[in-house]
Design a protein around this motif. Structure first.
Motif, PDB file in Angstrom:
ATOM      1  N   MET B   1       0.818  -1.205   0.000  1.00 26.36           N
ATOM      2  CA  MET B   1       0.000   0.000   0.000  1.00 26.36           C
ATOM      3  C   MET B   1       0.854   1.258   0.000  1.00 26.36           C
ATOM      4  O   MET B   1       1.171   1.838   1.037  1.00 26.36           O
ATOM      5  N   LYS B   3       2.152   5.199  -1.106  1.00 21.37           N
ATOM      6  CA  LYS B   3       1.569   6.521  -0.905  1.00 21.37           C
ATOM      7  C   LYS B   3       1.324   7.214  -2.246  1.00 21.37           C
ATOM      8  O   LYS B   3       2.252   7.633  -2.943  1.00 21.37           O
ATOM      9  N   ARG B  48      -5.907   8.040  -1.997  1.00 20.24           N
ATOM     10  CA  ARG B  48      -6.667   8.427  -0.805  1.00 20.24           C
ATOM     11  C   ARG B  48      -6.126   9.761  -0.337  1.00 20.24           C
ATOM     12  O   ARG B  48      -4.939   9.858  -0.019  1.00 20.24           O
ATOM     13  N   ASP B  50      -4.859  12.791   1.735  1.00 22.46           N
ATOM     14  CA  ASP B  50      -4.264  12.876   3.060  1.00 22.46           C
ATOM     15  C   ASP B  50      -4.984  13.946   3.862  1.00 22.46           C
ATOM     16  O   ASP B  50      -4.875  15.136   3.601  1.00 22.46           O
ATOM     17  N   ALA B  51      -5.712  13.482   4.867  1.00 21.26           N
ATOM     18  CA  ALA B  51      -6.562  14.398   5.632  1.00 21.26           C
ATOM     19  C   ALA B  51      -5.751  15.488   6.329  1.00 21.26           C
ATOM     20  O   ALA B  51      -6.188  16.634   6.422  1.00 21.26           O
ATOM     21  N   PHE B  52      -4.565  15.138   6.780  1.00 22.87           N
ATOM     22  CA  PHE B  52      -3.768  16.118   7.515  1.00 22.87           C
ATOM     23  C   PHE B  52      -3.306  17.240   6.597  1.00 22.87           C
ATOM     24  O   PHE B  52      -3.403  18.423   6.930  1.00 22.87           O
ATOM     25  N   ALA B  53      -2.808  16.828   5.461  1.00 21.89           N
ATOM     26  CA  ALA B  53      -2.328  17.829   4.516  1.00 21.89           C
ATOM     27  C   ALA B  53      -3.473  18.744   4.104  1.00 21.89           C
ATOM     28  O   ALA B  53      -3.309  19.972   4.025  1.00 21.89           O
ATOM     29  N   ALA B  55      -6.195  19.442   5.774  1.00 18.92           N
ATOM     30  CA  ALA B  55      -6.577  20.317   6.873  1.00 18.92           C
ATOM     31  C   ALA B  55      -5.575  21.457   7.024  1.00 18.92           C
ATOM     32  O   ALA B  55      -5.934  22.607   7.262  1.00 18.92           O
ATOM     33  N   LEU B  56      -4.331  21.111   6.866  1.00 21.72           N
ATOM     34  CA  LEU B  56      -3.282  22.127   7.014  1.00 21.72           C
ATOM     35  C   LEU B  56      -3.424  23.202   5.939  1.00 21.72           C
ATOM     36  O   LEU B  56      -3.363  24.400   6.215  1.00 21.72           O
ATOM     37  N   GLN B  59      -6.563  25.573   6.335  1.00 23.65           N
ATOM     38  CA  GLN B  59      -6.665  26.486   7.468  1.00 23.65           C
ATOM     39  C   GLN B  59      -8.086  26.586   7.932  1.00 23.65           C
ATOM     40  O   GLN B  59      -8.542  27.648   8.323  1.00 23.65           O
ATOM     41  N   ARG B  60      -8.803  25.503   7.802  1.00 22.22           N
ATOM     42  CA  ARG B  60     -10.219  25.593   8.110  1.00 22.22           C
ATOM     43  C   ARG B  60     -10.449  25.801   9.609  1.00 22.22           C
ATOM     44  O   ARG B  60      -9.682  25.343  10.433  1.00 22.22           O
ATOM     45  N   GLN B  94      -8.428  20.192  16.645  1.00 21.35           N
ATOM     46  CA  GLN B  94      -8.753  19.800  15.280  1.00 21.35           C
ATOM     47  C   GLN B  94      -9.407  20.965  14.557  1.00 21.35           C
ATOM     48  O   GLN B  94     -10.104  20.800  13.580  1.00 21.35           O
ATOM     49  N   ARG B  95      -9.183  22.133  15.131  1.00 21.32           N
ATOM     50  CA  ARG B  95      -9.692  23.366  14.531  1.00 21.32           C
ATOM     51  C   ARG B  95     -11.214  23.408  14.455  1.00 21.32           C
ATOM     52  O   ARG B  95     -11.798  23.850  13.473  1.00 21.32           O
TER      53      ARG B  95
END
Lengths: 342, 342
Positions: B1, B3, B48, B50-53, B55-56, B59-60, B94-95
């Motif tokens: 799997m 990236k 898939r 990347d949720a972190f990227a 979110a970063l 800037q929500r 988590q903002r």
DNA sequence: ATGAAAGCGCTAACAG
DNA sequence: CTGTTAGCGCTTTCAT
């Protein structure tokens, strides 16, 4: 509430980003005096590290292994596999990889062998549905020695060195079962059947404990028959209960503390006594629940698998020191009566 | 799997990053053909995000408002405030910002006024513990018109245009209460008291509905006394129940569908009949639970607040299209008997 | 012991 | 309609 970044902390402390990072993550190679300056700046500015940015930069990847009895063993285990898989899906985009390894149900050696093969650098933690066995206990202890965090799930093994047992309070479940049966019997006298999978299953043993305790103390008019071991298999529970029903015309209640309810339902259906026996069981499938609840008075004790699996993951992440403190909630047992089926 | 990044998707589809992003986030301005090409690439590569990227980069900052009856109204509401505050803390990094606004319990006008003052650009969503009232219903509808997602919590208002009601199945809770009381009474005849906060509270009304239904149909030997409105206040429930107990020597069960249990416990303590009345109540504090469970046979229906609040947040985030689909679980009601207190 | 600078993967102006 | 490019805030070599 402004956004304070490492950058401002660095500026305010008169150092570079790298130094701030070192202090923040407790890495060595920083003069005590500098550490203090940075920490002061952090306090002063009210800096809070951005979890997303951190996760992105670290490229962290966590791996956890769930060791379960093979799916297909019974519907509870099949569902458990599914629950773990679902949780795995939900965590996947948080860079948490969850795998499942199977062992043949009731096979201590197989379970021990599986545990023996786990390496520290392969997994950040292991969750296992265990069983009472010196072999298993030994392997769990060895894992912990190798610094692989281990938690037990659903069924414990004691006294091993696993970090925590996550699951329902099985003694309490047994007590509730006895309470319900006793109340519903309403003073009648007669005998009561208790079925478990096997006494080496810690959870079933606990349920029996709680059940016996309350039944003996509070409902002496009810006679508890010798415990039946049904191996959580309908092909076993059915016939055994059937012959029990035949042998005991005064049998007025059944507590199924394990799995294999399909067999139990079947045997009860063939039974003609009126009123039909009171039944309390643990279940998972909606079908079993519906069938069970259609009797005289029957209750189903329901165990929140999703929460149990979530708890396990949380606990493992905590132990792997990826995520801070986790206030784990005790896993709930719900009681279903005919009137509150979802 | 491996990236897979947006970069590889772009390459594989023969487009640029921006286009991939547009497709991924369903933004308009892309030719259908191109959309397909990108989607094909996503499938093919098993991309898939990347949720972190994400979110970063965004800037929500999400803001949600919880509109609740003032803390101090009763222990349930006090605890609810605390639960919301705890959830807020957990989401903060988590903002996700969560605020609470209070209104005087039972005060329709106050609640409506509060809702009227909510602006679309201020809040991404609103969760409200509502009550039956044209005023309130109207304001909720207006909020929805202004495209502010609204969910109701604990107590609903119908038929408003709120997106969902999140809470326990109150009719089911009422039915269970009746079932337990009926079974425990074991055929005796006598009268039964039902206490609610006020009939404008949708949840209490539902509980009454379910309760009456089962009691009438299955236990005709039990006579249901006129419903008492105790305003969820021990200073009211206590005296009212006390006089009811005096007026009805044959009273053998009490269902407390609302709050104000301290008053109820007090009144029951002073009562001398033997056996003491069967009691079923909804509760929150451990103290009330202990007191309630010490009677003859008493059950406590317990509502999982944490889950309810979590569900509300999930639902609002879903509605605000921040996070994808959330399969909300129904909020559980747990039944506590003496033997399974945590 | 400390600093400079190059990303992590995704998003969003701004051009074209 | 589509592409270029500059970050988001933190971590992490590699120098100094």
């Amino acid at each position: 509430m402004q956004k304070i970044t490492v950058f401002e902390v660095a500026a305010s402390a008169g150092v570079s980003l790298a130094t701030v990072d070192r202090v923040l993550n407790g890495r060595k190679g920083v003069r005590p005096a500098t550490i203090e300056r940075v920490q002061a700046a952090v306090e002063r500015l009210g800096f809070r590290r951005d979890a997303f940015a951190a996760a992105l930069a670290t490229q962290r990847l966590e791996r956890y292994l769930f060791v379960l009895p093979a799916a297909g063993t019974n519907s509870f285990m099949t569902a458990l596999h599914e629950t773990v898989r679902a949780a795995a899906g939900a965590m996947a985009d948080q860079r948490v990889a969850i795998r499942v390894a199977d062992y043949t149900a009731f096979d201590e050696a197989a379970l021990a062998g599986l545990l023996a093969g786990i390496a520290r650098d392969e997994w950040n933690g292991v969750a296992v549905v265990a069983m009472e066995s010196p072999l298993v206990r030994h392997e769990i202890d060895r894992l912990v020695e190798r610094e692989v965090p281990v938690v037990t799930l659903v069924s414990d093994v004691s006294p091993s060195r696993r970090s925590t047992f996550l699951g329902i309070d099985n003694k309490a479940a047994g007590r509730v079962a006895a309470s319900l049966i006793g109340r519903m019997a309403g003073g009648r006298r007669g005998s009561v059947a208790l079925l478990v999978g096997q006494m080496t299953l810690h959870d079933h043993a606990d349920r029996r404990l709680g059940f016996e305790q309350v039944l003996r103390r509070e409902f002496p008019e009810l006679a508890l028959l010798p415990t039946i071991e049904g191996r959580d298999d309908s092909a076993v529970t059915g016939p055994k209960l059937r012959s029990l029903l035949r042998a005991h015309p005064d049998l007025l209640a059944v507590y199924s503390a394990g799995a294999g309810n399909r067999g139990i339902i079947q045997a009860l259906r063939e039974d003609a006594r009126r009123p039909p026996p009171i039944v309390v069981a643990h279940e998972l499938t909606a079908h079993a629940r519906d069938a069970l609840l259609s009797g005289t008075f029957t209750a189903v004790l329901h165990q929140d698998q999703e929460q149990e699996v979530e708890n396990a993951i949380s606990a493992l992440r905590g132990l792997a020191r990826i995520d801070a403190g986790f206030p784990l909630k005790p896993v709930r047992t719900q009681i279903f009566l005919r009137d509150n089926v979802p």
